[in-house]
Design an enzyme around this catalytic site. Structure first.
Site, PDB file in Angstrom:
ATOM      1  N   GLU A 270      -7.621   5.418  12.200  1.00  0.00           N
ATOM      2  CA  GLU A 270      -6.700   4.981  13.245  1.00  0.00           C
ATOM      3  C   GLU A 270      -6.364   6.058  14.266  1.00  0.00           C
ATOM      4  O   GLU A 270      -5.836   5.753  15.335  1.00  0.00           O
ATOM      5  CB  GLU A 270      -5.416   4.445  12.621  1.00  0.00           C
TER       6      GLU A 270
ATOM      7  N   ASP B 145       0.861  -1.186   0.000  1.00  0.00           N
ATOM      8  CA  ASP B 145       0.000   0.000   0.000  1.00  0.00           C
ATOM      9  C   ASP B 145       0.893   1.230   0.000  1.00  0.00           C
ATOM     10  O   ASP B 145       1.928   1.262   0.658  1.00  0.00           O
ATOM     11  CB  ASP B 145      -0.988  -0.007   1.171  1.00  0.00           C
TER      12      ASP B 145
END
Length: 404
Positions: free
Chosen positions: A126, A37
């Site tokens: 997050e 990613d």
């Protein structure tokens, strides 16, 4: 005696294997794809070299917050597709209210509309500081439900192992899990989920075509879309931005500056909204009203000029320049400011990259990751991921940490 010892050893090894597998979160199916990613952090990527190095799936950061588009989003998407890689997109959620979460989901859906992607759209939520567990899950659900409706696509939740166990609840398990956990043979099963479709196993991977570290992932077949969004579906446009007001209870060690940064607002806005006489004096248990705007395009932090101030001294204090202050505040003569004048000293676009994305810190004796995270207004998990730290309790003097 040798036979007895060998028998005992075999039994112990079998028990160890059974114990390990008993505490491992299983993959959703046996077909595993090699993946990475990426975002602007990886710079200019040669995706043809990436593919030749065995990578099959690439997740690309498209966006963050209410309006920030990753500077390399377009070129990463076009080059990855041209190289024949399977592509997915992720959005970094910064929402602090359900209304803001819905607005960010609409922005993400609008941005990826009409693009040829192969993998589930991913929510990367997050930064949970200051939020209760119920607030975290309400925000996550609002984002995911809106994204599902607006994009007409299947979704996945990206989360580290700690948040997958302690922050997110069972209401989110209707969406599959892309788990981040480093330095382990298999992800831990101590999560709300019963399996994973993605596993980010290191943040310090090395791949041909990429200069420097990159996140490495394993994906199962279930990360892929079972059907692509309808190409004739109209482009979803973000609703008119609204606002919501929440109540925040001050905790020991809080400052108005830290609270303002956490909720994407300004100290002056908090002062005005709560009739605070002295911005340096707040106390534990005090309840603050905080207005959260869905689209936090520009936020000003204000400073009131004091007797003896100069624009040069104020610029130094706020890590900016005289010309920037003059331009921002319409000052024709930088040598002429007066006591009581309110200056916009700092502006921020929600979700934007830091001015100096390559900040580093050298560990000194007595440091802990928790203390460093507090100092730089980040999280332990963010430091762990940015630096590929296997054991968060083990850092050493002289170690250079990248501050995300």
């Amino acid at each position: 005696m040798k036979k007895v010892l060998m028998h005992v050893t075999v039994v112990v090894c079998m028990i160890a294997l059974l114990c390990c597998s008993a505490y491992a979160l299983p993959a959703s199916n046996e077909r595993i794809y090699s993946g990475i990613d990426v975002s602007v952090w990886q710079g200019d990527i040669d995706f043809e070299a990436v593919r030749q190095d065995g990578i099959e799936i690439v997740y690309i950061r498209s966006s963050s917050g209410s309006n920030f588009v990753d500077p390399n989003f377009e070129q990463n998407y076009e080059r990855a597709k041209a190289a024949g890689l399977s592509v997915g997109f992720y959005h970094y959620v910064t929402a602090r209210s359900e209304s803001q979460a819905r607005y960010q989901a609409e922005f993400f859906a609008s941005l990826v509309h009409g693009r040829d992607y192969d993998c589930r759209l991913a929510m990367d939520f997050e930064d949970l500081r200051g939020l209760s567990r119920s607030e975290i899950n309400a925000i996550a659900n609002a984002f995911l439900e809106t994204l599902e409706e607006k994009a007409g696509s299947e979704l996945v939740i990206y989360s580290d192992a700690y948040n997958a166990e302690n922050a997110f609840d069972k209401s989110l398990t209707r969406y599959p899990l892309w788990i981040a956990q480093y330095g382990v043979a298999q992800p831990s099963d101590r999560t709300q989920w019963s399996e994973w479709v993605g596993w980010q196993y290191t943040s310090s991977g090395r791949i041909s075509g990429i200069s420097g570290n990159v996140d490495r992932d394993r994906f199962t077949e279930d990360i892929l879309l079972t059907s692509k969004p309808d190409p004739n579906r109209p482009r979803p446009e973000p609703s008119a931005p609204g606002k919501s007001t929440i109540s925040y209870t001050v905790k020991r060690g809080d400052t108005l500056y830290a609270i303002a940064k956490l909720y994407h607002t300004s100290v002056s806005a908090l002062v005005q909204e709560n009739d605070i006489a002295n911005p340096n004096l707040i106390y534990p248990g005090q309840v603050l009203n905080i207005t959260i705007h869905d689209d936090v395009t520009r936020i000003c932090e204000y400073y009131t000029v004091q007797r003896g101030d100069t624009l040069y001294a104020i610029a130094l204090r706020y890590n900016t320049t005289v010309s920037a202050l003059a331009s921002r505040n319409g000052i024709s003569n930088p040598n002429l400011i007066y006591p009581g004048q309110r200056l916009c000293v700092n502006t921020r676009q929600d979700g934007s990259e830091p001015l100096n994305p390559a900040r580093t810190y050298t560990v000194v004796r007595g440091d802990t990751l928790y203390a460093i995270a507090l100092r730089y207004n980040t999280t332990v998990s963010a430091l762990v991921q940015a630096n590929g730290i296997a054991n968060p309790n083990r850092i050493y003097p002289g170690q250079v940490l990248r501050i995300p």
